[in-house]
Design an enzyme around this catalytic site. Structure first.
Site, short mmCIF file in Angstrom:
data_model
loop_
_atom_site.label_atom_id
_atom_site.label_comp_id
_atom_site.label_asym_id
_atom_site.label_seq_id
_atom_site.Cartn_x
_atom_site.Cartn_y
_atom_site.Cartn_z
N SER A 39 89.26 27.64 97.46
CA SER A 39 88.01 28.31 97.10
C SER A 39 88.22 29.58 96.29
O SER A 39 87.28 30.06 95.65
CB SER A 39 87.21 28.65 98.36
OG SER A 39 87.97 29.47 99.24
N ASP A 347 81.24 37.22 101.62
CA ASP A 347 80.61 36.42 102.68
C ASP A 347 81.44 36.34 103.95
O ASP A 347 81.19 35.49 104.79
CB ASP A 347 80.31 35.01 102.16
CG ASP A 347 81.58 34.24 101.76
OD1 ASP A 347 82.68 34.78 101.95
OD2 ASP A 347 81.45 33.11 101.27
N HIS A 350 85.39 35.36 101.62
CA HIS A 350 85.65 35.49 100.19
C HIS A 350 85.24 36.87 99.69
O HIS A 350 84.44 37.56 100.33
CB HIS A 350 84.89 34.41 99.41
CG HIS A 350 85.16 33.02 99.90
ND1 HIS A 350 84.30 32.35 100.76
CD2 HIS A 350 86.21 32.19 99.69
CE1 HIS A 350 84.80 31.16 101.04
NE2 HIS A 350 85.96 31.04 100.41
#
Length: 395
Positions: A39, A347, A350
């Site tokens: 990610s 979040d 991240h």
């Protein structure tokens, strides 16, 4: 949500779109970027994969993800751009499309490249983690699967071994970050750090194996990131909050044991990269020190504009660090912060675009790569671009 781990079918020969302005590439150092990872680098692969399934979309495909630069969710796990986006911009390239978009459209631009990174991906195969009681809720993609996708894609842009070696010789290969989820998923289901330590050599060996395969294919410049300081993650800080086993760094508020674990991973990785350099002195193996590049703003957040600190998430479900695994960013009940650029954490797991930009500058315009990246290929300074720029593609 899990996707099939079958290898990409052989793609039809892609339509090549020539860029008319060859001056876009700084010093013609690289003609394309090829990325692997999770990610931290995914620019939309999981978005495309999840759209083909019947499961609910991951939370990062919902607003306010993507709000700062793209003004809509793009599949990036941030409020907008990632490190890979800043690299592409600095080299005068278009943003690097997800491999799933290329596969769907059968098109690629010379001077662009392809991104095989998938949010949630691990270095080790999903079967390894399942055998240890860890189920990946997002995907069963591993680094090995991404490599197989690459192998199936490569004949689409080069017709023989010699052409492929020449293509890869002029490409910048980004090896992630990858490996972080091998630890993240396990921690989130209650595995201890002591249980995870035996995973580390296996993760490193997997990364090294893929690097060696890419070198055999012709890759000559590979950027290999280390792990971030996971002890500074809002998610981990929440999971371990009030634990008797946790010791905090008084200068940062980060957890010492978890950061020591990240450094253990990084030291093993650097040792292995040195071994590759000895065998392949003609290849540029660049270690990207994500850990210390990020520690700059964890130690001095206000120096980098993070007036709301570096530990509390901008978008989350409340609590001391504004992280709640049961109410994630993207949930309709969540209210995101008004100024993401004043936060380092987006979040819980991240970082914000602003934090990724600090890391990018430290790595690719600064001194946090070994050898220094800009000494191999000086890059232009990243220019501020709005979403109407012709180079911006909302993947």
């Amino acid at each position: 949500m899990a996707i099939s781990s079958s290898i990409y079918p052989m793609l039809p020969f892609l339509i090549i779109l020539l860029l008319t302005d060859t001056t876009l590439h700084a010093n013609a150092c690289y003609t394309s970027i090829i990325s692997f990872g999770d990610s931290l680098a995914d620019t939309g692969n999981l978005k495309e994969l999840s759209a083909r399934s019947n499961s609910a979309p991951p939370h990062f495909l919902l607003p306010p993800y993507g709000e700062t630069f793209f003004h809509k969710p793009t599949g990036r796990c941030s409020d907008s751009r990632l490190i890979i986006d800043f690299i592409a911009e600095s080299l005068g390239m278009p943003l690097i499309p997800p491999s799933e978009v290329i596969r769907k459209n059968s098109m690629i631009e010379i001077g662009q490249g392809v991104n095989f990174a998938v949010a949630g991906a691990t270095a080790l195969d999903s079967s390894f983690h399942e055998a240890h009681g860890v189920i990946n809720q997002y995907t069963n993609v591993s680094l090995g699967i991404e490599l197989e996708w690459f192998k199936s894609w490569l004949p689409s842009v080069c017709s023989n071994g010699s052409d492929c070696k020449n293509f890869l010789r002029n490409s910048l290969i980004l090896m992630g970050e990858i490996g972080g989820n091998d630890y993240n998923h396990a921690v989130m289901v209650g595995k201890s750090i002591d249980e995870l330590k035996p995973f580390v050599p296996l993760v490193i060996n997997t990364i090294v194996s893929v690097i060696n395969e890419l070198i055999e294919f012709g890759a000559e410049t590979l950027v290999v990131p280390g792990n971030l300081p996971i002890g500074c993650s809002a998610a981990y800080l929440t999971v371990y909050y009030d634990s008797d086993e946790v010791e905090y760094d008084n200068t940062t508020g980060c957890m010492i044991t978890l950061n020591n674990f990240a450094e253990y991973h990084n030291e093993l990785l650097k040792t292995s990269l040195n071994q590759i350099r000895e065998v392949h002195p003609e290849v540029n193996i660049i270690y990207a020190d994500y850990y210390n590049a990020a520690m700059q703003f964890f130690r001095s957040p206000e120096k980098y504009g993070f007036t709301n600190g570096a530990l509390k998430a901008c978008c989350g479900g409340g609590g001391l660090y504004n992280y709640n695994s049961l109410v994630e960013c993207g949930d309709p009940s969540i209210i995101s912060c008004a100024q993401p650029e004043t936060y380092a954490n987006w979040d819980g797991l991240h970082l914000t675009e602003a934090a990724y930009k600090v890391i990018f500058k430290s790595l690719f315009e600064g001194t946090y790569t070994a050898p220094q990246f800009h000494s191999l290929c000086p890059t232009s300074h990243v220019q501020a671009r709005d979403s109407s720029s012709s180079l911006v593609q909302n993947f």
